[in-house]
Design an enzyme around this catalytic site. Sequence first.
Site, PDB file in Angstrom:
ATOM      1  CE  LYS A 133      -0.340  -0.145   5.120  1.00 14.48           C
ATOM      2  NZ  LYS A 133      -0.901  -0.509   6.210  1.00 14.48           N
ATOM      3  CE1 TYR A 135      11.075  32.103   0.745  1.00 17.84           C
ATOM      4  CE2 TYR A 135      11.543  29.676   0.609  1.00 17.84           C
ATOM      5  CZ  TYR A 135      11.162  30.872  -0.177  1.00 17.84           C
ATOM      6  OH  TYR A 135      10.544  30.508  -1.276  1.00 17.84           O
TER       7      TYR A 135
END
Length: 380
Positions: free
Chosen positions: A39, A257
Amino acid sequence: MLDDRQRALATVDLSAVRHNIAHLVALLPAGAALCAVVKANGYGHGAVPIARAALQAGALWLGVATVAEVEELREAAITAPVLIFGPLTGVEVARAAKARAEVAVWSEAFLAEALRRGARVHVKYNSGMGRLGVDEGAAAALCAAAAPSSALAGLMSHFATADQDDPTFFSTQLERFTALAGQLKARYTGLAAHIANSAATMREPAAHFDMVRTGIAIYGLSPFGDDPEPRGLRPALRLSSYVAGIREVGPGESVGYGRRFVADRAARLAIVPIGYADGVSRALTNRGEVLIAGRRCPIAGTISMDQLTVLLPEDPGAVRPGDEVVFIGRSGAERILAEDVARQLDTINYEIACDVSPRVVRRYRESPESPESPETADSA
Ligand SMILES: *Cc1c(COP(=O)(O)O)cnc(C)c1O
């Protein structure tokens, strides 16, 4: 010079996956099957190549969470039996049946829908996980309702604490499941009982029953969050990028940033073209580490969506543009495990692997010690 570099590259060692499957299969009693859980795009590793490698190495079943996941396997011409663990809508049950997937059931209405669509079912017993699943009485009733049409394939449950040191609740769940499985297997011949995830498979033979559903361990990641190698597992995933540029900064100069890294002296920084959109968590800002040319280097400043910066060792020749930057994997004598990153982020290795995003190129390889011939193929 940089022609063969990828800005964000997940290199997956398929011989490691086959080794892990063989290691787990060897723990099982004769007649018990291994269901390889693929999965979430094979826990980020790529569902189809992992499924193929797992089946080659002795897995008999595949496990997924969604109907789209089984459809992806069928489109790749994988014909092995597949079990879908998760809840499905009516439309999804029809698609599941069409893809010849077996489904988990825990309600009469859903069972009726599955029977109408011709899907085989695994009755989900809640032995203590406390999510979906039903009690003993309702599980027995669902089995009785499914059996006449030959749709009844399995009785399943799931452990809540198989990875934890304290065995108390694990033992309670195992006792409950053992009792119910014994009773129902006596009534329905061929009923496959299964409850074990990777942790239970590795710690408790009494939890193996007719099938185990192993996910994390097939990727060579430890279900216990510790070093997988002493446990006989080989990590399959390597996550890397490269040094796209080197910048010299002086005292007081910042990078990125928010100016969250300000040099306190002359320093060299590598700009690395991988970011949180690739799966390098922004929470590693000013905290994480990478390996370059066998050296451990700290992440400096804010991790951006597509880039981050790394503080380089002081000796100028140590790192050059184009050098590989390793986030998970080995470099020289150093190693960063997914488990190390998980600990730093206060999460589990599962999440670290699943976070490797779709835009990261997956490259499949065979490790040098494996007898198989090397094969590589890239896919985005
Ligand atoms: C994901 C999952 C597994 C695999 O668990 P691991 O801890 O990765 O081995 C097994 N069973 C069910 C129902 C699952 O959802």
